[in-house]
Structure formats: C-alpha cells, structure tokens
Design a protein around this motif. Structure first.
Motif, PDB file in Angstrom:
ATOM      1  N   GLY A 151       0.799  -1.211   0.000  1.00  0.00           N
ATOM      2  CA  GLY A 151       0.000   0.000   0.000  1.00  0.00           C
ATOM      3  C   GLY A 151       0.833   1.262   0.000  1.00  0.00           C
ATOM      4  O   GLY A 151       2.055   1.244  -0.119  1.00  0.00           O
ATOM      5  N   THR A 152       0.129   2.382   0.136  1.00  0.00           N
ATOM      6  CA  THR A 152       0.743   3.696   0.050  1.00  0.00           C
ATOM      7  C   THR A 152       1.400   4.069   1.371  1.00  0.00           C
ATOM      8  O   THR A 152       0.748   4.097   2.412  1.00  0.00           O
ATOM      9  N   LEU A 153       2.678   4.371   1.325  1.00  0.00           N
ATOM     10  CA  LEU A 153       3.407   4.795   2.517  1.00  0.00           C
ATOM     11  C   LEU A 153       3.488   6.315   2.529  1.00  0.00           C
ATOM     12  O   LEU A 153       3.918   6.928   1.550  1.00  0.00           O
ATOM     13  N   THR A 154       3.064   6.926   3.621  1.00  0.00           N
ATOM     14  CA  THR A 154       3.161   8.380   3.748  1.00  0.00           C
ATOM     15  C   THR A 154       4.406   8.741   4.552  1.00  0.00           C
ATOM     16  O   THR A 154       4.962   7.911   5.274  1.00  0.00           O
ATOM     17  N   TRP A 155       4.832   9.989   4.423  1.00  0.00           N
ATOM     18  CA  TRP A 155       6.023  10.440   5.146  1.00  0.00           C
ATOM     19  C   TRP A 155       5.793  10.383   6.650  1.00  0.00           C
ATOM     20  O   TRP A 155       6.719  10.203   7.423  1.00  0.00           O
ATOM     21  N   LYS A 156       4.529  10.515   7.076  1.00  0.00           N
ATOM     22  CA  LYS A 156       4.228  10.446   8.500  1.00  0.00           C
ATOM     23  C   LYS A 156       4.389   9.016   9.031  1.00  0.00           C
ATOM     24  O   LYS A 156       4.751   8.824  10.190  1.00  0.00           O
ATOM     25  N   MET A 157       4.137   8.011   8.208  1.00  0.00           N
ATOM     26  CA  MET A 157       4.279   6.610   8.616  1.00  0.00           C
ATOM     27  C   MET A 157       5.698   6.081   8.411  1.00  0.00           C
ATOM     28  O   MET A 157       6.046   5.020   8.931  1.00  0.00           O
ATOM     29  N   ALA A 158       6.509   6.788   7.661  1.00  0.00           N
ATOM     30  CA  ALA A 158       7.843   6.299   7.319  1.00  0.00           C
ATOM     31  C   ALA A 158       8.720   6.036   8.546  1.00  0.00           C
ATOM     32  O   ALA A 158       9.385   4.987   8.595  1.00  0.00           O
ATOM     33  N   PRO A 159       8.765   6.900   9.571  1.00  0.00           N
ATOM     34  CA  PRO A 159       9.595   6.571  10.751  1.00  0.00           C
ATOM     35  C   PRO A 159       9.124   5.307  11.466  1.00  0.00           C
ATOM     36  O   PRO A 159       9.958   4.560  11.988  1.00  0.00           O
ATOM     37  N   ALA A 160       7.828   5.065  11.490  1.00  0.00           N
ATOM     38  CA  ALA A 160       7.318   3.848  12.131  1.00  0.00           C
ATOM     39  C   ALA A 160       7.759   2.610  11.364  1.00  0.00           C
ATOM     40  O   ALA A 160       8.168   1.603  11.962  1.00  0.00           O
ATOM     41  N   LEU A 161       7.717   2.671  10.026  1.00  0.00           N
ATOM     42  CA  LEU A 161       8.184   1.539   9.219  1.00  0.00           C
ATOM     43  C   LEU A 161       9.670   1.294   9.444  1.00  0.00           C
ATOM     44  O   LEU A 161      10.109   0.156   9.601  1.00  0.00           O
ATOM     45  N   ARG A 162      10.464   2.359   9.481  1.00  0.00           N
ATOM     46  CA  ARG A 162      11.902   2.218   9.710  1.00  0.00           C
ATOM     47  C   ARG A 162      12.180   1.600  11.085  1.00  0.00           C
ATOM     48  O   ARG A 162      13.053   0.746  11.242  1.00  0.00           O
ATOM     49  N   ARG A 163      11.427   2.029  12.077  1.00  0.00           N
ATOM     50  CA  ARG A 163      11.605   1.490  13.438  1.00  0.00           C
ATOM     51  C   ARG A 163      11.267  -0.003  13.477  1.00  0.00           C
ATOM     52  O   ARG A 163      11.989  -0.795  14.070  1.00  0.00           O
ATOM     53  N   LEU A 164      10.180  -0.407  12.820  1.00  0.00           N
ATOM     54  CA  LEU A 164       9.820  -1.823  12.763  1.00  0.00           C
ATOM     55  C   LEU A 164      10.901  -2.634  12.057  1.00  0.00           C
ATOM     56  O   LEU A 164      11.277  -3.712  12.510  1.00  0.00           O
ATOM     57  N   TYR A 165      11.406  -2.095  10.958  1.00  0.00           N
ATOM     58  CA  TYR A 165      12.464  -2.798  10.217  1.00  0.00           C
ATOM     59  C   TYR A 165      13.708  -2.958  11.079  1.00  0.00           C
ATOM     60  O   TYR A 165      14.327  -4.026  11.101  1.00  0.00           O
ATOM     61  N   ASP A 166      14.082  -1.919  11.800  1.00  0.00           N
ATOM     62  CA  ASP A 166      15.273  -2.007  12.649  1.00  0.00           C
ATOM     63  C   ASP A 166      15.107  -3.005  13.780  1.00  0.00           C
ATOM     64  O   ASP A 166      16.091  -3.554  14.271  1.00  0.00           O
ATOM     65  N   GLN A 167      13.902  -3.252  14.239  1.00  0.00           N
ATOM     66  CA  GLN A 167      13.655  -4.184  15.334  1.00  0.00           C
ATOM     67  C   GLN A 167      13.563  -5.638  14.881  1.00  0.00           C
ATOM     68  O   GLN A 167      13.537  -6.528  15.721  1.00  0.00           O
ATOM     69  N   MET A 168      13.515  -5.876  13.581  1.00  0.00           N
ATOM     70  CA  MET A 168      13.412  -7.252  13.084  1.00  0.00           C
ATOM     71  C   MET A 168      14.732  -7.979  13.263  1.00  0.00           C
ATOM     72  O   MET A 168      15.798  -7.376  13.270  1.00  0.00           O
ATOM     73  N   ALA A 169      14.628  -9.309  13.366  1.00  0.00           N
ATOM     74  CA  ALA A 169      15.812 -10.139  13.538  1.00  0.00           C
ATOM     75  C   ALA A 169      16.573 -10.263  12.221  1.00  0.00           C
ATOM     76  O   ALA A 169      15.996 -10.212  11.145  1.00  0.00           O
ATOM     77  N   GLU A 170      17.877 -10.445  12.320  1.00  0.00           N
ATOM     78  CA  GLU A 170      18.726 -10.679  11.148  1.00  0.00           C
ATOM     79  C   GLU A 170      18.773 -12.166  10.839  1.00  0.00           C
ATOM     80  O   GLU A 170      18.784 -12.971  11.775  1.00  0.00           O
ATOM     81  N   PRO A 171      18.872 -12.584   9.639  1.00  0.00           N
ATOM     82  CA  PRO A 171      18.738 -11.832   8.398  1.00  0.00           C
ATOM     83  C   PRO A 171      17.274 -11.482   8.165  1.00  0.00           C
ATOM     84  O   PRO A 171      16.380 -12.199   8.608  1.00  0.00           O
ATOM     85  N   LYS A 172      17.030 -10.392   7.482  1.00  0.00           N
ATOM     86  CA  LYS A 172      15.660  -9.942   7.258  1.00  0.00           C
ATOM     87  C   LYS A 172      15.471  -9.576   5.794  1.00  0.00           C
ATOM     88  O   LYS A 172      16.413  -9.174   5.122  1.00  0.00           O
ATOM     89  N   TRP A 173      14.231  -9.744   5.352  1.00  0.00           N
ATOM     90  CA  TRP A 173      13.890  -9.510   3.956  1.00  0.00           C
ATOM     91  C   TRP A 173      12.650  -8.632   3.871  1.00  0.00           C
ATOM     92  O   TRP A 173      11.806  -8.658   4.759  1.00  0.00           O
ATOM     93  N   VAL A 174      12.537  -7.890   2.753  1.00  0.00           N
ATOM     94  CA  VAL A 174      11.431  -6.955   2.558  1.00  0.00           C
ATOM     95  C   VAL A 174      10.812  -7.203   1.193  1.00  0.00           C
ATOM     96  O   VAL A 174      11.525  -7.301   0.201  1.00  0.00           O
ATOM     97  N   LEU A 175       9.475  -7.302   1.148  1.00  0.00           N
ATOM     98  CA  LEU A 175       8.718  -7.362  -0.093  1.00  0.00           C
ATOM     99  C   LEU A 175       7.898  -6.087  -0.206  1.00  0.00           C
ATOM    100  O   LEU A 175       7.179  -5.737   0.727  1.00  0.00           O
ATOM    101  N   ALA A 176       8.007  -5.387  -1.326  1.00  0.00           N
ATOM    102  CA  ALA A 176       7.176  -4.225  -1.609  1.00  0.00           C
ATOM    103  C   ALA A 176       6.061  -4.680  -2.534  1.00  0.00           C
ATOM    104  O   ALA A 176       6.312  -5.100  -3.661  1.00  0.00           O
ATOM    105  N   MET A 177       4.824  -4.621  -2.043  1.00  0.00           N
ATOM    106  CA  MET A 177       3.685  -5.169  -2.780  1.00  0.00           C
ATOM    107  C   MET A 177       2.804  -4.037  -3.307  1.00  0.00           C
ATOM    108  O   MET A 177       2.280  -3.246  -2.526  1.00  0.00           O
ATOM    109  N   GLY A 178       2.679  -3.957  -4.621  1.00  0.00           N
ATOM    110  CA  GLY A 178       1.810  -2.975  -5.254  1.00  0.00           C
ATOM    111  C   GLY A 178       2.561  -1.762  -5.758  1.00  0.00           C
ATOM    112  O   GLY A 178       3.659  -1.439  -5.287  1.00  0.00           O
ATOM    113  N   SER A 179       1.955  -1.079  -6.721  1.00  0.00           N
ATOM    114  CA  SER A 179       2.623   0.066  -7.338  1.00  0.00           C
ATOM    115  C   SER A 179       2.804   1.221  -6.363  1.00  0.00           C
ATOM    116  O   SER A 179       3.755   1.989  -6.489  1.00  0.00           O
TER     117      SER A 179
END
Length: 157
Positions: free
Chosen positions: A63-91
């Motif tokens: 879905g659509t990521l807004t600049w207001k949600m971007a720090p929350a996404l970054r924080r979640l990504y940083d808290q994930m265990a290594e190794p970690k992978w990301v899928l971007a779904m949708g245009s």
C-alpha cells in the motif's frame, strides 16, 4: 556428500520465514486473501503473520506509505531479527503509484528501507504475491551464509 552446508541452510531459511504484515491500503486486502484458506500460504512455510517485529524476519509492505508513517516503518524494520527480507507489494509501495506526486506520499518504500523483491500491480493478485515469494525463496537459496564465516581464526603477526 549429497549437498553443501550452504544449500542446507538456504533450504531451511527459505522454508521457515516469519512474515510480518504491514498493510497500508487496498493491497492489504489482496494479501489477506492470499493468507486465507483458499490460497493456502502455509505451503510456503509461513502460516501465521507475526504481530511483533521481534518475531519476524520478513516484512511485506503493501500500500501507500506516507512520510508520517515512514519513521514507524523504519523502526519496525530495525527491530526485526537478522537476516531480514522486505517485499514491496503494489505500485504504491514500489513507486508511490497514482499518489506519487503528492507532498505526503513516499515515492517508493526503498527510500526508507532496502527492498528485496518488488511485486507490481494495482493491487497485485494473490498469484502475484506468491510469484514474489518464490523469487524471494530463490534469492534466499542463492545467498552464501557460510562464505567467509567459517574456518580457522587468523593469527595476527
């Protein structure tokens, strides 16, 4: 010897992914459909979406990521265990979609976190998500986990 340790580790990792759901818009509905009983996501070794980033090693941003949600996404990504992978779904997750020119929309999730697999479509069907998961499995299988990580320690001279 029938296989290598790297191949065995790659097989085990690709068959035991712990996904976390990060649904932001209409693509999230297609992802929920993909996780339902009709499409059976369990055949990929990922049956339950994890509610916490500390229990996940893969995140599907749909879905659509807004600049207001971007720090929350970054924080979640940083808290994930290594190794970690990301899928971007949708245009919208890939490039901002039809809202890319808006002041509040991030023009691509890859500006916030590194993306491993892009799944195009508006919204992509569950078959598209599964195709992306198969591509991620191929990428995980081809990674060399033990290259440079095993062997005798070097003695300093």
């Amino acid at each position: 010897m029938l296989t290598t340790a790297d191949a065995a580790l790659g097989w085990a990792r690709k068959r035991s992914l712990w996904p976390m759901f990060f649904g932001l818009a209409c693509c999230a509905f297609e992802m929920m459909a993909a996780a339902g009983s009709r499409w059976d996501m369990a055949r990929f070794g990922m049956e339950v979406m994890r509610p916490s980033p500390r229990q996940a090693d893969m995140i599907i941003v749909s879905g659509t990521l807004t600049w207001k949600m971007a720090p929350a996404l970054r924080r979640l990504y940083d808290q994930m265990a290594e190794p970690k992978w990301v899928l971007a779904m949708g245009s919208c997750a890939i490039s901002g979609g039809t809202f890319a020119q808006s002041y509040s929309v991030v023009p691509g999730v890859n500006r916030i976190i590194p993306v491993d697999v892009y799944i195009p479509g508006c919204p992509p069907r569950p078959e598209g998500l599964y195709h992306g998961l198969i591509k991620l499995h191929e990428k995980i299988q081809q990674q060399g986990y033990l290259k440079g990580n095993i062997g005798l320690p070097r003695l300093h001279q």
